[in-house]
Design a protein around this motif. Structure first.
Motif, PDB file in Angstrom:
ATOM      1  N   ILE A 238     -44.633 -23.396 -30.882  1.00 47.06           N
ATOM      2  CA  ILE A 238     -43.540 -23.428 -29.911  1.00 47.06           C
ATOM      3  C   ILE A 238     -42.466 -24.367 -30.448  1.00 47.06           C
ATOM      4  O   ILE A 238     -42.767 -25.436 -30.965  1.00 47.06           O
ATOM      5  CB  ILE A 238     -44.026 -23.856 -28.509  1.00 47.06           C
ATOM      6  CG1 ILE A 238     -42.869 -23.773 -27.495  1.00 47.06           C
ATOM      7  CG2 ILE A 238     -44.653 -25.241 -28.528  1.00 47.06           C
ATOM      8  CD1 ILE A 238     -43.315 -23.901 -26.053  1.00 47.06           C
ATOM      9  N   SER A 239     -41.212 -23.940 -30.365  1.00 53.35           N
ATOM     10  CA  SER A 239     -40.102 -24.742 -30.883  1.00 53.35           C
ATOM     11  C   SER A 239     -38.915 -24.619 -29.944  1.00 53.35           C
ATOM     12  O   SER A 239     -38.909 -23.803 -29.017  1.00 53.35           O
ATOM     13  CB  SER A 239     -39.719 -24.270 -32.289  1.00 53.35           C
ATOM     14  OG  SER A 239     -39.245 -22.933 -32.232  1.00 53.35           O
ATOM     15  N   GLY A 240     -37.908 -25.455 -30.224  1.00 54.35           N
ATOM     16  CA  GLY A 240     -36.697 -25.417 -29.412  1.00 54.35           C
ATOM     17  C   GLY A 240     -36.662 -26.523 -28.382  1.00 54.35           C
ATOM     18  O   GLY A 240     -37.100 -27.654 -28.635  1.00 54.35           O
ATOM     19  N   PRO A 245     -42.525 -30.011 -29.492  1.00 56.26           N
ATOM     20  CA  PRO A 245     -42.664 -28.763 -30.242  1.00 56.26           C
ATOM     21  C   PRO A 245     -43.710 -28.921 -31.343  1.00 56.26           C
ATOM     22  O   PRO A 245     -44.012 -30.023 -31.789  1.00 56.26           O
ATOM     23  CB  PRO A 245     -41.264 -28.556 -30.827  1.00 56.26           C
ATOM     24  CG  PRO A 245     -40.674 -29.931 -30.900  1.00 56.26           C
ATOM     25  CD  PRO A 245     -41.233 -30.687 -29.734  1.00 56.26           C
ATOM     26  N   GLU A 276     -38.331 -16.649 -25.825  1.00 57.92           N
ATOM     27  CA  GLU A 276     -38.757 -15.457 -26.557  1.00 57.92           C
ATOM     28  C   GLU A 276     -40.083 -15.717 -27.260  1.00 57.92           C
ATOM     29  O   GLU A 276     -40.297 -16.794 -27.825  1.00 57.92           O
ATOM     30  CB  GLU A 276     -37.691 -15.053 -27.591  1.00 57.92           C
ATOM     31  CG  GLU A 276     -36.346 -14.718 -26.953  1.00 57.92           C
ATOM     32  CD  GLU A 276     -35.179 -15.076 -27.858  1.00 57.92           C
ATOM     33  OE1 GLU A 276     -35.436 -15.587 -28.955  1.00 57.92           O
ATOM     34  OE2 GLU A 276     -34.032 -14.861 -27.443  1.00 57.92           O
ATOM     35  N   TYR A 278     -42.323 -14.180 -30.295  1.00 61.26           N
ATOM     36  CA  TYR A 278     -42.344 -13.258 -31.429  1.00 61.26           C
ATOM     37  C   TYR A 278     -43.803 -13.058 -31.829  1.00 61.26           C
ATOM     38  O   TYR A 278     -44.493 -14.006 -32.208  1.00 61.26           O
ATOM     39  CB  TYR A 278     -41.516 -13.808 -32.585  1.00 61.26           C
ATOM     40  CG  TYR A 278     -40.042 -13.820 -32.260  1.00 61.26           C
ATOM     41  CD1 TYR A 278     -39.273 -12.673 -32.423  1.00 61.26           C
ATOM     42  CD2 TYR A 278     -39.428 -14.971 -31.753  1.00 61.26           C
ATOM     43  CE1 TYR A 278     -37.922 -12.670 -32.106  1.00 61.26           C
ATOM     44  CE2 TYR A 278     -38.082 -14.972 -31.428  1.00 61.26           C
ATOM     45  CZ  TYR A 278     -37.337 -13.812 -31.600  1.00 61.26           C
ATOM     46  OH  TYR A 278     -35.997 -13.814 -31.277  1.00 61.26           O
ATOM     47  N   LYS A 291     -40.871  -8.622 -30.068  1.00 59.77           N
ATOM     48  CA  LYS A 291     -40.336  -9.712 -29.238  1.00 59.77           C
ATOM     49  C   LYS A 291     -40.697  -9.481 -27.785  1.00 59.77           C
ATOM     50  O   LYS A 291     -40.536  -8.383 -27.259  1.00 59.77           O
ATOM     51  CB  LYS A 291     -38.814  -9.816 -29.394  1.00 59.77           C
ATOM     52  CG  LYS A 291     -38.214 -10.977 -28.592  1.00 59.77           C
ATOM     53  CD  LYS A 291     -36.729 -11.145 -28.855  1.00 59.77           C
ATOM     54  CE  LYS A 291     -35.916 -10.114 -28.097  1.00 59.77           C
ATOM     55  NZ  LYS A 291     -34.465 -10.395 -28.125  1.00 59.77           N
ATOM     56  N   GLN A 314     -45.196 -16.963 -31.920  1.00 56.59           N
ATOM     57  CA  GLN A 314     -44.164 -17.989 -32.084  1.00 56.59           C
ATOM     58  C   GLN A 314     -43.260 -17.948 -30.861  1.00 56.59           C
ATOM     59  O   GLN A 314     -42.650 -16.923 -30.570  1.00 56.59           O
ATOM     60  CB  GLN A 314     -43.345 -17.743 -33.354  1.00 56.59           C
ATOM     61  CG  GLN A 314     -44.154 -17.908 -34.628  1.00 56.59           C
ATOM     62  CD  GLN A 314     -43.296 -17.734 -35.869  1.00 56.59           C
ATOM     63  OE1 GLN A 314     -42.104 -17.415 -35.780  1.00 56.59           O
ATOM     64  NE2 GLN A 314     -43.884 -17.954 -37.039  1.00 56.59           N
ATOM     65  N   ARG A 316     -39.987 -19.377 -28.886  1.00 55.96           N
ATOM     66  CA  ARG A 316     -38.693 -20.053 -29.101  1.00 55.96           C
ATOM     67  C   ARG A 316     -38.033 -20.282 -27.752  1.00 55.96           C
ATOM     68  O   ARG A 316     -37.791 -19.321 -27.010  1.00 55.96           O
ATOM     69  CB  ARG A 316     -37.771 -19.191 -29.968  1.00 55.96           C
ATOM     70  CG  ARG A 316     -38.411 -18.621 -31.230  1.00 55.96           C
ATOM     71  CD  ARG A 316     -38.537 -19.631 -32.313  1.00 55.96           C
ATOM     72  NE  ARG A 316     -39.073 -19.039 -33.528  1.00 55.96           N
ATOM     73  CZ  ARG A 316     -39.343 -19.715 -34.640  1.00 55.96           C
ATOM     74  NH1 ARG A 316     -39.104 -21.023 -34.665  1.00 55.96           N
ATOM     75  NH2 ARG A 316     -39.838 -19.111 -35.691  1.00 55.96           N
ATOM     76  N   ARG A 318     -34.695 -21.409 -26.142  1.00 58.06           N
ATOM     77  CA  ARG A 318     -33.292 -21.610 -26.526  1.00 58.06           C
ATOM     78  C   ARG A 318     -32.636 -22.692 -25.671  1.00 58.06           C
ATOM     79  O   ARG A 318     -33.054 -22.959 -24.546  1.00 58.06           O
ATOM     80  CB  ARG A 318     -32.521 -20.295 -26.370  1.00 58.06           C
ATOM     81  CG  ARG A 318     -33.131 -19.109 -27.111  1.00 58.06           C
ATOM     82  CD  ARG A 318     -33.138 -19.306 -28.589  1.00 58.06           C
ATOM     83  NE  ARG A 318     -33.760 -18.172 -29.274  1.00 58.06           N
ATOM     84  CZ  ARG A 318     -34.000 -18.147 -30.584  1.00 58.06           C
ATOM     85  NH1 ARG A 318     -33.664 -19.184 -31.340  1.00 58.06           N
ATOM     86  NH2 ARG A 318     -34.584 -17.087 -31.125  1.00 58.06           N
TER      87      ARG A 318
END
Length: 545
Positions: A238-240, A245, A276, A278, A291, A314, A316, A318
């Motif tokens: 997980i990022s953002g 993260p 999102e 992925y 997605k 993954q 994301r 935003r």
């Protein structure tokens, strides 16, 4: 002690004598000064014994009686349940010190006193009794892997122990045990030949009477793998706009709500409607990435049904496109209100920010202003703040970035001169700074060569006017330009520094500098003294004549 013989060593005059006595006569024998008395040990060890050793209750030596046989000695030593009765050895010492061994069937000797196996004993005979275990290979079996208590144990010689028995003795299977296992089978403990036998553990446990429940053999090792062994390590990333993260270990129980909580939740700048996932679809060939869009409510929970995550997902999160925390700029030096100011609009320029700080003071030295940009480690940006105040459309009216540092120094109405000049001949050392530097008044419209000639006495021996450079207060450098035989020297501004460079010295010039300089005063004095001495000698000679 052997009292049949006592020996006296005696010195009489120049002779040494031995005197042998027995114990009875030695009592009244008179000793002399220097006598040495020697008492002997019994010359021969006792031999009226026989010995029993090995697997008996009372091993040791026993006094031999007349007519004793093997059975008599065994009755003294007491056989054990573990004693081997079909085989024993009688060790007998020969007169020459060698030994002979006689094999005995101990059971026959004990059953029939008249049996030839019940040998007549002689002094110092030794009966060796063996343990039954000495004639048996000590085999073990073991179980390891996904069981509650991996263990080793002796092999069951009855050949009745099976796979199901061994698993139960290990307290059963661990939760993640596979339905199969392997038996590593060796014919001997240290043999390099191994047979690998795949076994159906599930069938062996649910139906012990089935053929899957194999009988174990000596040195068998049963290994039951863990299901995790056959799974690739999988993570979910997980990022953002989340607080923590990173990668998280995948498990079938992991959902989107749980991942958001584990990652510290959404940050203030997160867009709850632009999340999102992925996902790699491993069921298709070629493999494709898909997605999945997710919306999250104000409590940080997935709107509607929670999403079950899959291996290698993954996520994301935003950022809100217009969300920004304050971007600050620092203004120091000669402004009315120095301090930290926030950029309040897009593309805010230098002049607009200085206006917030009240503008420059009367002592502000605009030509010396600097701008340092921390963003991306850019560093100092060449600035001409005086040009900005003359023309707001100046290219130096730079758009500011977060972290910019603006400094406006106090007015400098002097110029510095340093480098290869003759300033050292014209001024006291306390006036001259490092690198032969002097500070002189500013003359409007004058170029660098004027200051070098007027105040520094020109260039030194190795200094060259064509190597004059000027550093302006804003960090900009200007060099002397050469046109044929003419030099065009840089203009000088307030606060500028003039530097006179020197040409590189040749090897000959360096050698000349290293030579000790001639002290002409000392040389002249020495010459006059020598001449005076010669004249004095001539006058003395004339008088003598």
């Amino acid at each position: 002690a052997y009292n049949s013989k006592i020996q006296i060593k005696r010195y009489q005059g120049q002779e040494e004598k031995l005197i042998d006595l027995d114990f009875a006569t030695a009592k009244n024998f008179s000793l002399l000064n220097g006598d040495v008395v020697r008492v002997f040990s019994i010359p021969q060890k006792y031999e009226n014994f026989v010995e029993i050793s090995g697997e008996v209750a009372l091993p040791g030596e026993y006094e031999i009686e007349k007519g004793w046989r093997v059975a008599d000695l065994v009755s003294k030593g007491k056989l054990l349940k573990t004693s081997k009765t079909d085989l024993a050895f009688l060790q007998r010492k020969n007169n020459d010190g060698t030994y002979q061994f006689k094999r005995i069937d101990l059971a026959k000797a004990l059953e029939n006193n008249a049996s030839p196996e019940n040998i007549l004993l002689m002094p110092t005979d030794k009966l060796i009794i063996y343990a039954q275990s000495q004639f048996v290979d000590r085999a073990q079996i073991s179980i390891s892997g996904a069981v509650r208590r991996p263990t080793k144990m002796p092999y069951d010689r009855s050949k009745k122990m099976k796979i199901e028995d061994l698993v139960q003795m290990a307290n059963g299977l661990a939760p993640k045990a596979t339905d199969f296992g392997f038996i590593y089978r060796k014919k001997e403990e240290h043999s390099k030949d191994i047979e690998y036998i795949l076994v159906d553990i599930k069938q062996a446990l649910t139906n012990p009477s089935s053929s899957a429940n194999l009988v174990l053999e000596p040195f068998d090792r049963l290994f039951i793998p863990n299901n995790d062994t056959y799974m690739d390590d999988a993570n979910v990333m997980i990022s953002g706009a989340v607080r923590n993260p990173g990668d998280y270990t995948y498990d079938a129980s992991l959902t989107m709500d749980k991942l958001l909580l584990m990652s510290g939740g959404l940050r203030k700048n997160a867009d709850r409607h632009r999340i999102e996932i992925y996902r790699v679809d491993l069921s298709e060939t070629p493999i494709k990435t898909r997605k999945v869009e997710v919306n999250v409510d104000e409590n940080g929970r997935v709107e509607g049904e929670d999403v079950i995550l899959m291996p290698y997902d993954q996520v994301r999160v935003r950022q809100l496109p217009d969300f920004e925390f304050q971007k600050n700029v620092t203004i120091s030096g000669e402004v009315l209100y120095p301090g930290t100011y926030a950029i309040t609009k897009d593309n805010e320029q230098l002049l607009q920010m200085l206006t917030k700080a009240g503008g420059p003071t009367d002592e502000a030295f605009l030509e010396g202003a600097t701008l340092r940009r921390k963003q991306d480690n850019v560093g100092y940006i060449i600035l001409r703040l005086d040009d900005v105040y003359k023309n707001k459309n100046s290219k130096f009216n730079i758009v500011l970035a977060a972290g910019d540092e603006i400094n406006i120094p106090k007015m400098k109405d002097f110029v510095s001169i340093q480098g290869a000049t003759k300033a050292g001949r014209n001024y006291d050392q306390k006036v001259i700074g490092s690198d032969n530097r002097i500070n002189v008044p500013f003359h409007p419209g004058r170029r660098a060569n004027f200051y070098v000639d007027e105040y520094a006495g020109g260039t030194s021996k190795y200094g060259k006017k064509k190597l004059i450079t000027v550093r302006y207060p804003n960090g900009q450098l200007k060099e002397t330009k050469n046109f044929l035989v003419f030099n065009v020297y840089p203009k000088v501004k307030k606060g500028a520094s003039i530097y006179v460079g020197a040409q590189k010295k040749t090897a000959k010039q360096k050698n000349e500098e290293e030579k000790e300089p001639v002290d002409w005063g000392k040389l002249l004095g020495d010459t006059i003294a020598q001449a005076t001495t010669i004249i004095t000698l001539l006058l003395l000679v004339q008088r003598i004549n």
